[in-house]
Write a protein that holds these residues in place. Structure first.
Motif, mmCIF file in Angstrom:
data_model
loop_
_atom_site.group_PDB
_atom_site.id
_atom_site.type_symbol
_atom_site.label_atom_id
_atom_site.label_comp_id
_atom_site.label_asym_id
_atom_site.label_seq_id
_atom_site.Cartn_x
_atom_site.Cartn_y
_atom_site.Cartn_z
ATOM 1 N N ILE A 55 0.990 -0.912 -0.225
ATOM 2 C CA ILE A 55 0.482 -0.449 -0.107
ATOM 3 C C ILE A 55 1.300 1.463 -0.373
ATOM 4 N N PHE A 56 0.708 2.483 -0.854
ATOM 5 C CA PHE A 56 1.112 3.266 -1.275
ATOM 6 C C PHE A 56 0.330 4.123 -0.442
ATOM 7 N N ALA A 57 0.306 5.608 0.887
ATOM 8 C CA ALA A 57 -0.391 5.323 1.507
ATOM 9 C C ALA A 57 -0.197 6.870 0.962
ATOM 10 N N THR A 58 -1.270 7.675 0.740
ATOM 11 C CA THR A 58 -1.939 9.483 0.027
ATOM 12 C C THR A 58 -2.029 9.736 2.062
ATOM 13 N N SER A 59 -2.575 8.907 3.020
ATOM 14 C CA SER A 59 -3.261 9.502 3.901
ATOM 15 C C SER A 59 -3.004 8.816 4.492
ATOM 16 N N ILE A 60 -3.320 9.279 6.001
ATOM 17 C CA ILE A 60 -3.471 8.493 7.361
ATOM 18 C C ILE A 60 -3.865 8.999 8.337
ATOM 19 N N GLU A 61 -5.245 8.013 8.661
ATOM 20 C CA GLU A 61 -6.356 8.631 9.905
ATOM 21 C C GLU A 61 -5.822 7.413 11.084
ATOM 22 N N THR A 62 -5.415 8.042 12.136
ATOM 23 C CA THR A 62 -5.613 7.276 13.651
ATOM 24 C C THR A 62 -7.204 8.280 14.143
ATOM 25 N N PHE A 63 -7.404 6.829 15.345
ATOM 26 C CA PHE A 63 -8.474 7.075 16.229
ATOM 27 C C PHE A 63 -8.295 7.341 17.439
ATOM 28 N N PRO A 64 -7.756 9.323 18.193
ATOM 29 C CA PRO A 64 -7.088 9.473 18.846
ATOM 30 C C PRO A 64 -8.483 9.166 19.892
ATOM 31 N N TRP A 65 -9.684 8.956 19.645
ATOM 32 C CA TRP A 65 -10.021 9.675 21.159
ATOM 33 C C TRP A 65 -10.271 7.872 21.925
ATOM 34 N N ALA A 66 -9.896 7.003 21.250
ATOM 35 C CA ALA A 66 -9.685 4.958 22.216
ATOM 36 C C ALA A 66 -8.232 5.565 22.757
ATOM 37 N N ASP A 67 -8.096 4.644 23.848
ATOM 38 C CA ASP A 67 -6.728 5.067 24.850
ATOM 39 C C ASP A 67 -6.062 3.891 24.356
ATOM 40 N N LEU A 68 -4.664 3.269 24.188
ATOM 41 C CA LEU A 68 -4.432 2.269 23.916
ATOM 42 C C LEU A 68 -4.308 1.376 24.959
ATOM 43 N N ASP A 69 -3.950 1.988 26.346
ATOM 44 C CA ASP A 69 -3.905 1.208 26.931
ATOM 45 C C ASP A 69 -5.227 1.110 27.870
ATOM 46 N N ASP A 70 -6.212 0.986 27.574
ATOM 47 C CA ASP A 70 -7.799 0.422 27.673
ATOM 48 C C ASP A 70 -7.850 -0.464 27.238
ATOM 49 N N SER A 71 -8.749 -1.767 27.825
ATOM 50 C CA SER A 71 -8.257 -3.043 27.824
ATOM 51 C C SER A 71 -9.938 -3.557 26.909
ATOM 52 N N SER A 72 -10.165 -2.525 26.205
ATOM 53 C CA SER A 72 -11.477 -2.135 24.924
ATOM 54 C C SER A 72 -11.281 -1.945 24.087
ATOM 55 N N TYR A 73 -10.026 -1.432 23.689
ATOM 56 C CA TYR A 73 -9.158 -0.337 22.634
ATOM 57 C C TYR A 73 -9.985 -1.338 21.701
ATOM 58 N N MET A 74 -10.286 -2.023 21.638
ATOM 59 C CA MET A 74 -10.218 -2.941 20.231
ATOM 60 C C MET A 74 -11.641 -2.813 19.524
ATOM 61 N N THR A 75 -12.273 -2.688 20.775
ATOM 62 C CA THR A 75 -13.375 -2.278 20.567
ATOM 63 C C THR A 75 -14.353 -1.076 20.236
ATOM 64 N N LYS A 76 -13.232 0.037 20.616
ATOM 65 C CA LYS A 76 -13.777 1.623 19.980
ATOM 66 C C LYS A 76 -12.816 1.780 18.572
ATOM 67 N N VAL A 77 -12.141 1.025 18.038
ATOM 68 C CA VAL A 77 -11.895 1.261 16.527
ATOM 69 C C VAL A 77 -11.933 0.494 15.760
ATOM 70 N N PRO A 78 -12.010 0.541 14.509
ATOM 71 C CA PRO A 78 -12.617 0.119 13.715
ATOM 72 C C PRO A 78 -11.747 -1.066 13.154
ATOM 73 N N SER A 79 -11.346 -2.184 14.242
ATOM 74 C CA SER A 79 -10.805 -3.136 13.770
ATOM 75 C C SER A 79 -11.507 -4.157 13.460
ATOM 76 N N GLY A 80 -11.221 -5.342 12.023
ATOM 77 C CA GLY A 80 -11.860 -6.239 11.273
ATOM 78 C C GLY A 80 -12.790 -5.894 10.451
ATOM 79 N N CYS A 81 -12.537 -4.158 9.950
ATOM 80 C CA CYS A 81 -13.454 -4.258 8.949
ATOM 81 C C CYS A 81 -13.003 -4.565 7.548
#
Length: 258
Positions: free
Chosen positions: A83-109
């Protein structure tokens, strides 16, 4: 060396978990190579993804990031997706240290793809292979994947693409087969119309219209005078060069009138 395919393109939107980050060189701190893994719920064959991106604020390992850019994959089992990326989108509202982090980001889409390419094979069981090339990292890179047209009423009247035809598709990458080629479930398709052979009618020589033909039979006063023998004499009754002209003819008429 890969030859460029005219008018081909392949863009993807992928939200994936970063597993590694490598800087291209010490003198190029903004150029990153991110490693990610693309998994499919219906397939045991994962795909390694290498994403090339330029950024001053790179995401960290174990962070889910969405990339938008051009995608290349030759269909080989051992080759990673590029993938030759032209833009990067992050999800700052989700805390990486939160145990439920993966449920708050669009993982698995699913990875969404929009591509224009050339049909390499005719449809078999409503599946065809689309191919082309995109430019990235200073060279042409090949993309090839299978397109599955669902057998539903929506697609019942769709003419199946044929080999050599240019098409534009939109869909989602939902798996890969045992050979390694990616499979796309179709959401939308646009078929490029084939150029119809031109029918040329042999030109026929034009014929003058009756009106033009009638005009061509009219005779001028000079022609009438020549036919009556008047043009044989000049203004003084002698032959001369002026007798064959309109002025000479008028002079003759004037002489005869007197």
């Amino acid at each position: 060396m890969v030859t460029a395919t005219p008018n081909s393109s392949c863009y993807v939107y992928a939200a994936l978990l970063i597993t590694d980050d490598t800087v291209a060189a010490s003198d190029k701190p903004r150029q990153h190579l991110f490693s990610l893994v693309l998994s499919f719920p219906t397939s045991i064959h994962d795909v390694m993804v290498h994403t090339h991106a330029f950024t001053n604020t790179p995401p960290v390992i174990d962070e889910v990031v969405a990339f938008w850019g051009s995608m290349a994959h030759s269909g080989s089992k051992d080759q990673p997706m590029q993938i030759f990326a032209t833009s990067i989108e992050t999800f700052p509202w989700a805390d990486l240290d939160d145990s439920s982090y993966m449920t708050k980001v669009p993982s698995g889409c699913p990875v969404m793809v929009i591509s224009t390419g050339v049909v390499e094979t005719d449809c078999v069981n409503r599946i065809f292979i689309l191919g082309g090339s995109i430019y990235g990292n200073g060279q042409q890179n090949v993309f090839r994947f299978k397109i599955w047209i669902p057998n539903t009423p929506r697609w019942a009247c769709l003419p199946l693409p044929t080999s050599g035809q240019t098409v534009t598709v939109r869909g989602e990458i939902y798996g890969r087969d045992e050979t390694g080629i990616l499979t796309v479930m179709l959401h939308d398709i646009q078929l490029q119309a084939r150029a119809a052979p031109s029918s040329s009618t042999p030109a026929t020589p034009g014929t003058p219209s009756p009106k033009r033909a009638r005009r061509s039979t009219r005779r001028s006063n000079v022609q009438l005078l020549e036919e009556e023998g008047v043009a044989e004499a000049g203004p003084s009754g002698t032959t001369g060069a002026g007798a064959g002209t309109l002025v000479g003819a008028m002079n003759v008429l004037g002489t005869n009138a007197t």
